[in-house]
Design a protein around this motif. Structure first.
Motif, PDB file in Angstrom:
ATOM      1  N   ASP A  30       7.981   3.952   3.682  1.00 59.09           N
ATOM      2  CA  ASP A  30       7.623   2.827   4.541  1.00 59.09           C
ATOM      3  C   ASP A  30       8.599   2.675   5.702  1.00 59.09           C
ATOM      4  O   ASP A  30       8.639   1.649   6.364  1.00 59.09           O
ATOM      5  N   HIS A  31       9.384   3.720   5.981  1.00 57.85           N
ATOM      6  CA  HIS A  31      10.431   3.605   6.999  1.00 57.85           C
ATOM      7  C   HIS A  31       9.897   3.399   8.416  1.00 57.85           C
ATOM      8  O   HIS A  31      10.634   2.949   9.281  1.00 57.85           O
ATOM      9  N   GLN A  32       8.640   3.697   8.665  1.00 53.98           N
ATOM     10  CA  GLN A  32       8.088   3.490  10.007  1.00 53.98           C
ATOM     11  C   GLN A  32       7.321   2.177  10.121  1.00 53.98           C
ATOM     12  O   GLN A  32       6.789   1.865  11.180  1.00 53.98           O
ATOM     13  N   LEU A  33       7.293   1.398   9.076  1.00 55.28           N
ATOM     14  CA  LEU A  33       6.626   0.099   9.103  1.00 55.28           C
ATOM     15  C   LEU A  33       7.624  -0.968   9.521  1.00 55.28           C
ATOM     16  O   LEU A  33       8.775  -0.948   9.089  1.00 55.28           O
ATOM     17  N   PHE A  34       7.194  -1.881  10.360  1.00 54.87           N
ATOM     18  CA  PHE A  34       8.073  -2.979  10.747  1.00 54.87           C
ATOM     19  C   PHE A  34       7.240  -4.235  10.972  1.00 54.87           C
ATOM     20  O   PHE A  34       6.079  -4.163  11.360  1.00 54.87           O
ATOM     21  N   ALA A  35       7.852  -5.346  10.689  1.00 59.62           N
ATOM     22  CA  ALA A  35       7.161  -6.628  10.839  1.00 59.62           C
ATOM     23  C   ALA A  35       7.059  -6.996  12.313  1.00 59.62           C
ATOM     24  O   ALA A  35       7.955  -6.704  13.102  1.00 59.62           O
ATOM     25  N   THR A  67       0.832  -1.206   0.000  1.00 60.13           N
ATOM     26  CA  THR A  67       0.000   0.000   0.000  1.00 60.13           C
ATOM     27  C   THR A  67       0.864   1.253   0.000  1.00 60.13           C
ATOM     28  O   THR A  67       0.604   2.193  -0.755  1.00 60.13           O
ATOM     29  N   ALA A  68       1.911   1.263   0.824  1.00 54.77           N
ATOM     30  CA  ALA A  68       2.827   2.409   0.871  1.00 54.77           C
ATOM     31  C   ALA A  68       3.490   2.613  -0.492  1.00 54.77           C
ATOM     32  O   ALA A  68       3.588   3.743  -0.978  1.00 54.77           O
ATOM     33  N   LYS A  69       3.909   1.517  -1.106  1.00 49.84           N
ATOM     34  CA  LYS A  69       4.551   1.617  -2.425  1.00 49.84           C
ATOM     35  C   LYS A  69       3.570   2.164  -3.457  1.00 49.84           C
ATOM     36  O   LYS A  69       3.919   3.034  -4.248  1.00 49.84           O
ATOM     37  N   TYR A  70       2.342   1.651  -3.450  1.00 41.07           N
ATOM     38  CA  TYR A  70       1.338   2.110  -4.405  1.00 41.07           C
ATOM     39  C   TYR A  70       1.060   3.600  -4.243  1.00 41.07           C
ATOM     40  O   TYR A  70       0.893   4.325  -5.220  1.00 41.07           O
ATOM     41  N   LEU A  71       1.006   4.059  -2.985  1.00 37.66           N
ATOM     42  CA  LEU A  71       0.725   5.470  -2.712  1.00 37.66           C
ATOM     43  C   LEU A  71       1.981   6.345  -2.774  1.00 37.66           C
ATOM     44  O   LEU A  71       1.904   7.550  -2.580  1.00 37.66           O
ATOM     45  N   ASP A  72       3.125   5.705  -3.031  1.00 42.00           N
ATOM     46  CA  ASP A  72       4.399   6.407  -3.129  1.00 42.00           C
ATOM     47  C   ASP A  72       4.698   7.199  -1.846  1.00 42.00           C
ATOM     48  O   ASP A  72       5.042   8.378  -1.892  1.00 42.00           O
ATOM     49  N   VAL A  73       4.507   6.516  -0.710  1.00 40.94           N
ATOM     50  CA  VAL A  73       4.849   7.114   0.583  1.00 40.94           C
ATOM     51  C   VAL A  73       5.928   6.260   1.240  1.00 40.94           C
ATOM     52  O   VAL A  73       6.090   5.085   0.934  1.00 40.94           O
TER      53      VAL A  73
END
Length: 77
Positions: A28-33, A20-26
């Motif tokens: 993803d540095h705050q996302l973590f598994a 979703t982040a890639k699609y919205l071109d935002v």
């Protein structure tokens, strides 16, 4: 027990967030598994879950879309 039918499209919530982040071109540095051990829940959850949709595909001629297709259709700007 549930069966995964679109194995190629089985994604974790983390993978869905990345897509979703890639699609919205935002960024993803705050996302973590995380794992299910990250959360304290009373009910035990399966490692993998899903639905058997073979009857819908066979009898209703249902054609499921991939996560990517659904993402584009949902977030089309």
């Amino acid at each position: 027990m549930f069966t995964i039918w679109l194995e190629k499209d089985v994604l974790t919530p983390y993978e869905m967030a990345l897509a979703t982040a890639k699609y919205l071109d935002v960024s993803d540095h705050q996302l973590f598994a995380v794992t299910r051990d990250t959360f304290e829940e009373v009910a035990q959850r399966p490692l993998k879950g899903g639905l058997n949709i073979s009857k819908a595909i066979g009898e209703l001629e249902y054609k499921p879309m991939s996560f990517e297709e659904g993402l584009k259709k949902t977030l089309e700007l």
